[in-house]
Design a protein around this motif. Structure first.
Motif, short mmCIF file in Angstrom:
data_model
loop_
_atom_site.label_atom_id
_atom_site.label_comp_id
_atom_site.label_asym_id
_atom_site.label_seq_id
_atom_site.Cartn_x
_atom_site.Cartn_y
_atom_site.Cartn_z
N PHE A 6 -9.68 -1.01 5.17
CA PHE A 6 -9.20 -0.26 6.33
C PHE A 6 -9.77 1.13 6.22
O PHE A 6 -9.73 1.76 5.16
CB PHE A 6 -7.67 -0.18 6.38
CG PHE A 6 -7.20 0.71 7.49
CD1 PHE A 6 -7.12 0.23 8.77
CD2 PHE A 6 -6.90 2.05 7.25
CE1 PHE A 6 -6.73 1.06 9.82
CE2 PHE A 6 -6.51 2.88 8.28
CZ PHE A 6 -6.42 2.39 9.57
N TYR A 7 -10.29 1.65 7.33
CA TYR A 7 -10.78 3.03 7.42
C TYR A 7 -10.25 3.58 8.73
O TYR A 7 -10.48 3.00 9.78
CB TYR A 7 -12.31 3.05 7.43
CG TYR A 7 -12.91 4.44 7.47
CD1 TYR A 7 -13.35 5.05 6.31
CD2 TYR A 7 -13.04 5.12 8.67
CE1 TYR A 7 -13.91 6.32 6.35
CE2 TYR A 7 -13.60 6.39 8.72
CZ TYR A 7 -14.03 6.98 7.55
OH TYR A 7 -14.57 8.25 7.58
N GLY A 8 -9.52 4.69 8.66
CA GLY A 8 -9.01 5.27 9.89
C GLY A 8 -8.20 6.52 9.66
O GLY A 8 -7.79 6.82 8.54
N ALA A 9 -7.96 7.23 10.74
CA ALA A 9 -7.22 8.48 10.69
C ALA A 9 -5.78 8.28 11.12
O ALA A 9 -5.47 7.40 11.93
CB ALA A 9 -7.88 9.52 11.59
N MET A 10 -4.92 9.11 10.57
CA MET A 10 -3.52 9.09 10.97
C MET A 10 -2.95 10.50 10.87
O MET A 10 -3.48 11.36 10.17
CB MET A 10 -2.70 8.12 10.13
CG MET A 10 -2.48 8.52 8.71
SD MET A 10 -1.46 7.28 7.88
CE MET A 10 -1.01 8.19 6.43
N HIS A 124 -1.27 -9.38 0.92
CA HIS A 124 -2.11 -8.88 -0.18
C HIS A 124 -3.59 -9.17 0.05
O HIS A 124 -4.31 -9.60 -0.85
CB HIS A 124 -1.64 -9.46 -1.52
CG HIS A 124 -0.20 -9.20 -1.79
ND1 HIS A 124 0.27 -7.97 -2.19
CD2 HIS A 124 0.89 -10.00 -1.68
CE1 HIS A 124 1.58 -8.02 -2.32
NE2 HIS A 124 1.99 -9.24 -2.02
N LEU A 125 -4.05 -8.90 1.27
CA LEU A 125 -5.43 -9.18 1.64
C LEU A 125 -6.26 -7.93 1.91
O LEU A 125 -7.40 -8.04 2.35
CB LEU A 125 -5.48 -10.11 2.86
CG LEU A 125 -4.98 -11.54 2.60
CD1 LEU A 125 -4.87 -12.32 3.91
CD2 LEU A 125 -5.90 -12.26 1.62
N ILE A 126 -5.71 -6.77 1.64
CA ILE A 126 -6.47 -5.52 1.81
C ILE A 126 -6.96 -5.08 0.43
O ILE A 126 -6.17 -4.92 -0.49
CB ILE A 126 -5.61 -4.41 2.43
CG1 ILE A 126 -5.25 -4.74 3.87
CG2 ILE A 126 -6.31 -3.05 2.36
CD1 ILE A 126 -6.40 -4.65 4.84
N ASP A 127 -8.27 -4.89 0.32
CA ASP A 127 -8.85 -4.45 -0.95
C ASP A 127 -8.83 -2.94 -1.09
O ASP A 127 -8.72 -2.42 -2.20
CB ASP A 127 -10.28 -4.98 -1.09
CG ASP A 127 -10.30 -6.50 -1.17
OD1 ASP A 127 -9.66 -7.05 -2.08
OD2 ASP A 127 -10.94 -7.12 -0.31
N SER A 128 -8.99 -2.22 0.04
CA SER A 128 -8.95 -0.77 -0.05
C SER A 128 -8.55 -0.15 1.28
O SER A 128 -8.76 -0.74 2.34
CB SER A 128 -10.30 -0.19 -0.50
OG SER A 128 -11.26 -0.29 0.50
N LEU A 129 -7.96 1.02 1.18
CA LEU A 129 -7.60 1.84 2.34
C LEU A 129 -8.36 3.15 2.21
O LEU A 129 -8.38 3.75 1.14
CB LEU A 129 -6.10 2.16 2.33
CG LEU A 129 -5.12 1.00 2.37
CD1 LEU A 129 -3.71 1.49 2.07
CD2 LEU A 129 -5.16 0.31 3.71
N GLN A 130 -8.98 3.59 3.29
CA GLN A 130 -9.57 4.92 3.32
C GLN A 130 -8.97 5.63 4.51
O GLN A 130 -9.24 5.28 5.66
CB GLN A 130 -11.09 4.87 3.40
CG GLN A 130 -11.70 6.23 3.16
CD GLN A 130 -13.19 6.18 2.86
OE1 GLN A 130 -13.74 5.13 2.58
NE2 GLN A 130 -13.82 7.34 2.93
N LEU A 131 -8.09 6.57 4.22
CA LEU A 131 -7.29 7.24 5.24
C LEU A 131 -7.71 8.69 5.38
O LEU A 131 -7.85 9.40 4.39
CB LEU A 131 -5.81 7.21 4.84
CG LEU A 131 -5.20 5.85 4.55
CD1 LEU A 131 -3.82 6.01 3.95
CD2 LEU A 131 -5.15 5.03 5.82
#
Length: 170
Positions: A6-10, A124-131
């Motif tokens: 996941f890559y996104g802004a919040m 449990h299917l997300i390997d990484s988050l880039q926030l």
């Protein structure tokens, strides 16, 4: 093996979009530095995107041209989409992810969609988050993380400030 990212802004209080599904609060920032030093390195490893129908519709409302023509793009929907740029899928996202992980290719980007990302975290299917977190407090809107019945642990692997954004990699 392909990674699910996941890559996104919040906003500081965890919203992807405001109460009107708008990203105007985000577009006020100068983003040249974060685009060059965060987004460009991220996108070079991506060959597939997945997004929900609401995210797709919102994206197409802010642009005249589909922004990811060089990737395979899946939209989770029960309604047909008339676009040569996307493949409509009406299966659970976790099933699609399991199918795609069996194929060869580069990484898979989950674009927007609090329901989609929360469901993948639940399974449990997300390997990484880039926030990319901004200093805005929206108070209401579309949350990145929807209600989940279980907890998940990610480990912070990197952080960097780009003007008013803090870029966290977990």
């Amino acid at each position: 093996m392909r990674k699910i990212k996941f890559y996104g802004a919040m906003s500081l209080d965890g919203y992807l979009a405001d109460q009107n599904n708008s990203l105007d609060w985000l577009f006020k920032y100068e983003d040249t530095d974060i685009m060059e030093k965060s987004y460009q390195p991220f996108i070079k490893d991506i060959d597939t995107t997945i997004m929900g129908r609401q995210t797709y519709d919102d994206l197409m409302n802010i642009t005249d041209k589909f922004p990811y023509p060089d990737t395979t793009n899946y939209v989770l929907t029960h309604r047909k989409i008339n676009s040569e740029n996307v493949i409509s899928k009406s299966i659970p996202v976790e099933k699609l992810i399991r199918e795609l992980k069996q194929e060869t290719g580069r990484d898979i980007w989950i674009i927007g969609g609090g329901k989609v990302i929360s469901n993948l975290i639940k399974h449990h299917l997300i390997d990484s988050l880039q926030l990319q977190i901004t200093p805005d407090i929206l108070g209401n809107g579309i949350r990145l993380f929807q209600h989940m019945d279980n907890t998940s642990e990610f480990k912070l692997t990197a952080s960097q400030q780009y003007d008013q954004f803090i870029d966290l990699t977990l």
